[in-house]
Design a protein around this motif. Sequence first.
Motif, PDB file in Angstrom:
ATOM      1  N   SER A  97     -21.010  -7.052 -35.247  1.00  0.00           N
ATOM      2  CA  SER A  97     -20.329  -7.724 -36.346  1.00  0.00           C
ATOM      3  C   SER A  97     -19.303  -8.712 -35.806  1.00  0.00           C
ATOM      4  N   PRO A  98     -19.113  -9.848 -36.488  1.00  0.00           N
ATOM      5  CA  PRO A  98     -18.052 -10.767 -36.082  1.00  0.00           C
ATOM      6  C   PRO A  98     -16.672 -10.299 -36.538  1.00  0.00           C
ATOM      7  N   PHE A  99     -16.616  -9.210 -37.299  1.00  0.00           N
ATOM      8  CA  PHE A  99     -15.348  -8.748 -37.852  1.00  0.00           C
ATOM      9  C   PHE A  99     -14.639  -7.784 -36.914  1.00  0.00           C
ATOM     10  N   THR A 100     -14.147  -8.341 -35.805  1.00  0.00           N
ATOM     11  CA  THR A 100     -13.324  -7.603 -34.853  1.00  0.00           C
ATOM     12  C   THR A 100     -12.172  -8.511 -34.449  1.00  0.00           C
ATOM     13  N   GLU A 101     -11.213  -7.953 -33.751  1.00  0.00           N
ATOM     14  CA  GLU A 101     -10.053  -8.748 -33.346  1.00  0.00           C
ATOM     15  C   GLU A 101     -10.440  -9.905 -32.428  1.00  0.00           C
ATOM     16  N   GLU A 102     -11.499  -9.719 -31.643  1.00  0.00           N
ATOM     17  CA  GLU A 102     -11.856 -10.738 -30.653  1.00  0.00           C
ATOM     18  C   GLU A 102     -12.641 -11.910 -31.247  1.00  0.00           C
ATOM     19  N   LEU A 103     -13.397 -11.677 -32.311  1.00  0.00           N
ATOM     20  CA  LEU A 103     -14.349 -12.687 -32.768  1.00  0.00           C
ATOM     21  C   LEU A 103     -13.918 -13.496 -33.990  1.00  0.00           C
ATOM     22  N   ILE A 104     -12.989 -13.004 -34.777  1.00  0.00           N
ATOM     23  CA  ILE A 104     -12.592 -13.734 -35.976  1.00  0.00           C
ATOM     24  C   ILE A 104     -11.071 -13.873 -35.994  1.00  0.00           C
ATOM     25  N   ALA A 105     -10.612 -15.062 -36.319  1.00  0.00           N
ATOM     26  CA  ALA A 105      -9.173 -15.326 -36.366  1.00  0.00           C
ATOM     27  C   ALA A 105      -8.635 -14.972 -37.750  1.00  0.00           C
ATOM     28  N   ARG A 106      -7.580 -14.209 -37.780  1.00  0.00           N
ATOM     29  CA  ARG A 106      -7.003 -13.799 -39.062  1.00  0.00           C
ATOM     30  C   ARG A 106      -6.188 -14.907 -39.711  1.00  0.00           C
ATOM     31  N   ASP A 129     -23.391 -14.380 -38.059  1.00  0.00           N
ATOM     32  CA  ASP A 129     -22.291 -15.349 -37.985  1.00  0.00           C
ATOM     33  C   ASP A 129     -22.623 -16.689 -38.657  1.00  0.00           C
ATOM     34  N   GLN A 130     -23.878 -16.906 -39.028  1.00  0.00           N
ATOM     35  CA  GLN A 130     -24.224 -18.128 -39.764  1.00  0.00           C
ATOM     36  C   GLN A 130     -23.593 -18.117 -41.155  1.00  0.00           C
ATOM     37  N   GLY A 131     -23.327 -16.926 -41.678  1.00  0.00           N
ATOM     38  CA  GLY A 131     -22.749 -16.777 -43.008  1.00  0.00           C
ATOM     39  C   GLY A 131     -21.241 -16.855 -43.045  1.00  0.00           C
ATOM     40  N   MET A 132     -20.651 -17.409 -42.005  1.00  0.00           N
ATOM     41  CA  MET A 132     -19.203 -17.544 -41.927  1.00  0.00           C
ATOM     42  C   MET A 132     -18.890 -18.975 -41.477  1.00  0.00           C
ATOM     43  N   VAL A 133     -18.351 -19.783 -42.385  1.00  0.00           N
ATOM     44  CA  VAL A 133     -18.069 -21.193 -42.112  1.00  0.00           C
ATOM     45  C   VAL A 133     -16.553 -21.366 -42.027  1.00  0.00           C
ATOM     46  N   THR A 134     -16.058 -21.908 -40.925  1.00  0.00           N
ATOM     47  CA  THR A 134     -14.628 -22.126 -40.749  1.00  0.00           C
ATOM     48  C   THR A 134     -14.191 -23.354 -41.535  1.00  0.00           C
ATOM     49  N   VAL A 135     -13.082 -23.215 -42.267  1.00  0.00           N
ATOM     50  CA  VAL A 135     -12.489 -24.330 -43.009  1.00  0.00           C
ATOM     51  C   VAL A 135     -11.210 -24.734 -42.277  1.00  0.00           C
ATOM     52  N   ASN A 136     -11.195 -25.921 -41.695  1.00  0.00           N
ATOM     53  CA  ASN A 136     -10.017 -26.408 -40.986  1.00  0.00           C
ATOM     54  C   ASN A 136      -8.930 -26.835 -41.965  1.00  0.00           C
ATOM     55  N   SER A 137      -7.729 -27.079 -41.452  1.00  0.00           N
ATOM     56  CA  SER A 137      -6.602 -27.453 -42.320  1.00  0.00           C
ATOM     57  C   SER A 137      -6.840 -28.772 -43.051  1.00  0.00           C
ATOM     58  N   ASP A 138      -7.661 -29.654 -42.487  1.00  0.00           N
ATOM     59  CA  ASP A 138      -7.977 -30.920 -43.155  1.00  0.00           C
ATOM     60  C   ASP A 138      -9.211 -30.804 -44.058  1.00  0.00           C
ATOM     61  N   LYS A 139      -9.660 -29.567 -44.304  1.00  0.00           N
ATOM     62  CA  LYS A 139     -10.813 -29.217 -45.156  1.00  0.00           C
ATOM     63  C   LYS A 139     -12.156 -29.619 -44.547  1.00  0.00           C
ATOM     64  N   SER A 140     -12.162 -29.990 -43.252  1.00  0.00           N
ATOM     65  CA  SER A 140     -13.442 -30.187 -42.569  1.00  0.00           C
ATOM     66  C   SER A 140     -14.005 -28.810 -42.226  1.00  0.00           C
ATOM     67  N   LEU A 141     -15.285 -28.751 -41.926  1.00  0.00           N
ATOM     68  CA  LEU A 141     -15.967 -27.476 -41.729  1.00  0.00           C
ATOM     69  C   LEU A 141     -16.498 -27.327 -40.310  1.00  0.00           C
ATOM     70  N   VAL A 142     -16.548 -26.096 -39.845  1.00  0.00           N
ATOM     71  CA  VAL A 142     -17.175 -25.772 -38.574  1.00  0.00           C
ATOM     72  C   VAL A 142     -18.230 -24.708 -38.872  1.00  0.00           C
ATOM     73  N   PHE A 143     -19.498 -25.057 -38.631  1.00  0.00           N
ATOM     74  CA  PHE A 143     -20.616 -24.162 -38.897  1.00  0.00           C
ATOM     75  C   PHE A 143     -21.031 -23.458 -37.614  1.00  0.00           C
ATOM     76  N   SER A 144     -21.749 -22.380 -37.764  1.00  0.00           N
ATOM     77  CA  SER A 144     -22.329 -21.677 -36.628  1.00  0.00           C
ATOM     78  C   SER A 144     -23.309 -22.612 -35.917  1.00  0.00           C
ATOM     79  N   THR A 145     -23.389 -22.490 -34.612  1.00  0.00           N
ATOM     80  CA  THR A 145     -24.339 -23.308 -33.856  1.00  0.00           C
ATOM     81  C   THR A 145     -25.776 -22.890 -34.146  1.00  0.00           C
ATOM     82  N   LYS A 146     -25.978 -21.706 -34.717  1.00  0.00           N
ATOM     83  CA  LYS A 146     -27.323 -21.238 -35.043  1.00  0.00           C
ATOM     84  C   LYS A 146     -27.855 -21.862 -36.333  1.00  0.00           C
TER      85      LYS A 146
END
Length: 178
Positions: A97-106, A129-146
């Motif tokens: 799972s990506p839901f650990t201290e090492e893999l996901i930023a709180r 991890d494809q189902g988790m998209v990072t939203v940056n402060s400027d509202k741009s997105l970071v998708f999984s490389t997969k």
Amino acid sequence: MTRITILVFSLFLSLNLVNAVELKQTRTACLLNKNMTLTDLRDAASIVFRGKFEDFKETNQNGLDARTLKFKVNEVLKGLDEDKKTLVLTEWARTKSPFTEELIARDKEYVFFFYQPSDAGFTSLVGMDQGMVTVNSDKSLVFSTKLTDRKAKTRKLLFFSVEQNIDSYQDLKKFIES
């Protein structure tokens, strides 16, 4: 001689069974998943929201190892009540799972795509991890490389459609709601 061969064989077999039982108790499952498109994510998910991961706790649910995940919900996009502020979901703890201290930023915001919880109460991210998209402060997105395709078709006029890249949170929100 036959008795000795049978004795050695049964001893060897019993040792292998003991080792197999020990492996079974400590083994973590690893799920294979296919590379998905953004359309696959949207269509497979029954719960989609923008928020932050807060915490997880190892528990036991229905006799199975479970991981209880707690989220702060900033915006509901699909499958939840609009006024939902916190969400607790449960996943099977024997899967990676990506839901650990090492893999996901709180301290980061994400858009999460979850499957509908099963009858046993377990769910997981669509495509891991494809189902988790990072939203940056400027509202741009970071998708999984997969993720293989970040394009969305939008209908123009009656029979024509245009493909466009989903680059911002607003684009993603419109795509999910379409």
